[in-house]
Design an enzyme around this catalytic site. Structure first.
Site, PDB file in Angstrom:
ATOM      1  N   ASP A  95       0.874  -1.165   0.000  1.00 63.56           N
ATOM      2  CA  ASP A  95       0.000   0.000   0.000  1.00 63.56           C
ATOM      3  C   ASP A  95       0.918   1.224   0.000  1.00 63.56           C
ATOM      4  O   ASP A  95       1.842   1.293   0.807  1.00 63.56           O
ATOM      5  CB  ASP A  95      -0.890  -0.001   1.238  1.00 63.56           C
ATOM      6  CG  ASP A  95      -1.780   1.223   1.295  1.00 63.56           C
ATOM      7  OD1 ASP A  95      -2.567   1.407   0.363  1.00 63.56           O
ATOM      8  OD2 ASP A  95      -1.663   1.996   2.264  1.00 63.56           O
TER       9      ASP A  95
ATOM     10  N   THR B  91       0.567   4.603   0.698  1.00 62.65           N
ATOM     11  CA  THR B  91       0.566   5.507   1.841  1.00 62.65           C
ATOM     12  C   THR B  91       1.007   4.778   3.105  1.00 62.65           C
ATOM     13  O   THR B  91       0.430   3.764   3.480  1.00 62.65           O
ATOM     14  CB  THR B  91      -0.833   6.109   2.048  1.00 62.65           C
ATOM     15  OG1 THR B  91      -1.268   6.701   0.835  1.00 62.65           O
ATOM     16  CG2 THR B  91      -0.798   7.161   3.138  1.00 62.65           C
TER      17      THR B  91
ATOM     18  N   ASP C  47      -1.090  -0.110   6.404  1.00 70.75           N
ATOM     19  CA  ASP C  47      -1.293   0.453   7.735  1.00 70.75           C
ATOM     20  C   ASP C  47      -2.699   0.986   7.941  1.00 70.75           C
ATOM     21  O   ASP C  47      -3.075   1.342   9.042  1.00 70.75           O
ATOM     22  CB  ASP C  47      -0.286   1.575   8.001  1.00 70.75           C
ATOM     23  CG  ASP C  47      -0.463   2.753   7.044  1.00 70.75           C
ATOM     24  OD1 ASP C  47      -1.230   2.614   6.064  1.00 70.75           O
ATOM     25  OD2 ASP C  47       0.165   3.796   7.274  1.00 70.75           O
TER      26      ASP C  47
END
Length: 826
Positions: free
Chosen positions: A337, A339, A582
């Site tokens: 991911d 970000t 996250d």
């Protein structure tokens, strides 16, 4: 919903519940908790200190321990009470009664090995538990009219617990406040769609918030909570699939099947058929049974995993399930991911571009008010808050929030409605331009150029109707572009390069614009970063999706459900997939991936489902985990070959002894000496040595195709020497001389197996092999050691004959290993 103030670093601090109308320009106290006025719920301000103490006294507290590993009692039980320890324990007791102490040495070795195993796993447990405390999320509860963070186990019945995006529901309860509160219960029910919760609705522990916020009253705590009941059935120590563990279990099962009939035949042969001294017959029978057991193999595997956990713990990497180290080493596709993984959590506004002649000062005021409207801002909104703080230049005072729509990864936008200073109502959306704008809009071309530079662009659009009206986004009026720059992680480029060198494919999966994500990945040197795909055009057929996943490297506008489908599509093609992330939108994919990796700063939900948590939030820690996994897999494969070679030759020697109706050539002391010098000591060092070999599948086949020919050759050479020696020696002491000659052959052949396994040679590996050979030589030349181990070479003809047979066996070993290597691969 709970209002949360923001300190100067952007961290959230507890605040007051947001009533229907909030002054969007009012500044909240950035440090101290504020009083919580009543909001229509009798328990909105939470319990008092006295009420908490009363509930604790009654035992109404969430006292279920979070188990990151086995307890000390379970560790001792697992290491001591094993099937093979039982067998060896019985044989040890027998030997203590019928033979000298040197024939009972194998029992002391087992005690030492078991002790080492317990100590190492206890060290690993302490590391796991200490890291789990560091990484533990602290829910926010209201007590004495204030909001404060506490540990999960301190929650009591009746506590009011606040919720926001990414928060995990830690106990069962009833919703007291809800502000567009959406909860994902898929981890409990399997239902993928988030559930909109209203006051009075139940919430179950183990679910997590995907959008909105609110608060709930705890109705079940401790072992009565739903998630705790699940944990009782399958605690967190339940292991992920480990090919090493399952492979060793398979091997031990086969060994048991071979050992039982062989041991029975050996017992009958030595005690009934041969009319020897009873105690000597018992000793030789035990000497034939003990080496069949690869007892140290299970120990070394546990020790290797445990030491891996301790090593990674020093690098702030929490391995929640031990074999996850092995799993990541076998991964061939890593899904990232963007970000929080490739970029740091924070962003900076580089530009605000008014559209359609909009007034710049008015746009700034709207952004300022939007920032004040969300009590739990995401990274994008936090950047706006930092650039346009409440009460800053341009005002914003007097604007009141009449409605709010928190950001949702499914919608790709957030929104708020206000009553402006002059009483004019206005409603605004802030989110993805390619979602809010129709296809073909001229502004999209402008945005495309910004995305190609790796910039993130949000569109501020005015809504003429209600925020939650159907199709509200369709009629939104573009007002401004908010251009954000993402902070790249300085170590991300090196980590991507490492995976490329290791032939691990990297896929960047993000909810952001695909071109923008591709530009960021390109800056970090990701191979194939130019191959981007907008997930809205992703095929839904699993096979076609798998093809698209293999052909492209960067995917944008991916929904949480699509992330899950993409992981499944890759797995359908035989890939071993790791997923890092996250955010709460990563939870489903993390759960389904072979290995889930969460950042320590990520949401509690992601940390709960991940097998590996990077507490230092550094993506660059992953190569260390891969290297540790490869060390464990490669080294255990090496030492397993040593142990199973011994098992094979022990079984074959016992069978040959039964068939030829002769005395078993060895006493337990001989095989204890051989096992220590050719297996035990070197295996311990080899199991913990650096090893960067790529992890290979089919552990059992790889080990057995080398162990079987090695064991057969060793048994044949040893028994040949023994038969020749029986014809060579006669008279008193003949059996001892025959045993010594056979022991010399078996030691030399076993040493050659060790020398092959120790390759490629380094200075310490050569030293290790040489030291083992020197140890055996010392036993042969020191008189008291000769007596202790009953080893004395008689004459010169037979000892040199034993050496000659061993040399021929070593040549045959080299040929067979190379033949297996050419035919099946290394």
């Amino acid at each position: 919903m709970t209002q949360r103030a923001l300190d100067s670093s952007g961290e959230q601090t507890p605040g007051s519940p947001r009533p229907a109308m909030i002054d969007a320009g009012a500044e909240l106290d950035p440090v101290h908790p504020v009083e919580l006025p009543p909001s229509g719920h009798p328990d909105a301000t939470g319990l008092t200190t006295a009420e908490v103490a009363e509930r604790v006294a009654r035992g109404e507290v969430n006292d279920v321990p979070v188990r990151s590993s086995r307890s000390l009692t379970e560790i001792v039980r697992a290491n001591v009470f094993t099937r093979f320890n039982l067998i060896i324990g019985v044989l040890w007791v027998i030997m203590l009664f019928v033979a000298p102490i040197q024939d009972s040495l194998f029992g002391f070795v087992i005690v030492a090995n078991t002790g080492i195993g317990i100590i190492q796993e206890w060290r690993a447990k302490k590391t796991l538990d200490s890291l789990a405390v560091i990484g533990e999320a602290k829910p926010t509860v209201r007590r004495d009219g204030k909001a404060a963070e506490i540990s999960t186990h301190e929650i009591v019945l009746g506590d009011v617990v606040e919720l926001g995006p990414g928060d995990k529901v830690v106990v069962d309860g009833t919703v007291a406040e809800a502000d567009s509160l959406e909860i994902d219960e898929s981890l409990l029910t399997g239902e993928a769609d988030p559930v909109l919760k209203r006051p009075g609705d139940p919430v179950m522990s183990g679910s997590f918030v995907v959008a909105g916020g609110g608060a709930f009253t705890a109705t079940k705590v401790g072992r009565e909570a739903y998630a705790a009941q699940l944990a009782e059935e399958a605690s967190r120590f339940t292991l992920v699939h480990s090919e090493l563990r399952s492979g060793i279990s398979t091997i031990l099962k086969y060994v048991t099947w071979m050992m039982v009939p062989t041991a029975i035949g050996l017992i009958i042969s030595q005690l009934v058929v041969k009319d020897n001294n009873f105690k000597d017959s018992v000793a030789r029978t035990v000497g034939g049974i003990v080496p069949m057991i690869p007892e140290g193999l299970v120990l070394l595997t546990s020790v290797a995993f445990a030491i891996g956990v301790v090593r990674l713990g020093r690098k702030q990497c929490l391995v929640q399930e031990l074999p996850a180290i092995e799993g990541l080493a076998r991964v061939d596709v890593v899904c990232l991911d963007k970000t929080g993984t490739l970029t740091e959590g924070g962003m900076d506004i580089t530009e605000v571009r008014p559209l359609g002649g909009s007034d710049e000062a008015y746009v700034h005021q709207v952004l300022r008010s939007l920032g004040s409207s969300d009590p739990r801002p995401n990274a994008s909104l936090q950047a706006i808050i930092d650039a346009y703080p409440a009460g800053g230049e341009g005002g914003g005072k007097g604007w009141t929030v009449t409605d709010a729509m928190p950001f949702s990864s499914a919608r790709k936008y957030s929104g708020a409605a206000f009553t402006e200073t002059d009483g004019t109502p206005s409603a605004w959306l802030l989110g993805a331009p390619d979602v809010l704008l129709p296809d073909g809009d001229g502004t999209l071309t402008e945005i495309e150029h910004l995305n190609e530079q790796g910039l993130r662009v949000l569109l501020l659009a005015r809504v003429r109707g209600e925020l939650d009206a159907p199709g509200a986004a369709d009629g939104a009026e573009p007002t401004a572009l908010v251009v954000l720059e993402q902070r790249l992680r300085p170590d991300a480029g090196e980590t991507l390069a490492y995976f490329a060198q290791q032939n691990v494919a990297t896929k960047v999966i993000s909810g952001d614009n695909a071109v923008s994500v591709g530009a960021v990945a390109g800056k970090l040197g990701l191979a194939g970063a130019e191959n981007t795909l907008d997930a809205r055009r992703m095929p839904t057929d699993p096979d076609e999706m798998a093809t698209a996943m293999e052909e492209n490297a960067v995917f944008g506008r991916v929904t949480p459900q699509q992330k899950r489908d993409m992981v499944a599509a890759l797995q359908s093609r035989g890939h071993t997939v790791a997923m890092t992330g996250d955010g709460v939108n990563d939870v489903l994919a993390l759960k389904d991936a072979d290995i889930g990796v969460s950042m320590g700063s990520g949401s509690e939900a992601t940390r709960a489902v991940a097998q590996i948590v990077l507490l230092n939030n550094s993506f660059a820690t992953l190569p260390s985990v891969v290297a540790e996994g490869r060390r464990v897999i490669g080294n255990i494969t090496r030492v397993a070959t040593l142990f199973l070679t011994k098992t094979v030759y022990s079984v074959l020697l016992a069978i040959l002894v039964v068939c030829f109706q002769v005395e078993y050539p060895f006493l337990p002391r001989h095989l204890t000496l051989l096992s220590t010098l050719t297996i035990g000591v070197p295996a311990f060092f080899l199991a913990l040595a650096p090893n960067k070999e790529r992890a290979q599948p089919h552990f059992v086949r790889r080990v057995m195709r080398y162990a079987i020919p090695s064991g057969v050759i060793a048994a044949a050479a040893t028994f040949t020497t023994y038969l020749v020696a029986r014809h060579h020696y006669s008279g008193p002491g003949a059996l001892e001389a025959e045993t010594s000659a056979a022991t010399l052959t078996l030691f030399l052949v076993s040493m050659w197996v060790l020398a092959i396994i120790a390759r490629p040679y380094t200075w310490w590996r050569i030293g290790l092999v040489a030291a083992m050979g020197l140890g055996f030589l010392i036993v042969l030349v020191v008189p008291w050691l000769q007596d202790f181990f009953a080893l004395k070479l008689v004459g010169t003809t037979m000892p040199w004959g034993a050496v000659g047979i061993a040399v021929a066996a070593a040549a045959l070993l080299e040929f067979s290993w190379r033949l297996v290597g050419r035919r099946f691969g290394a």
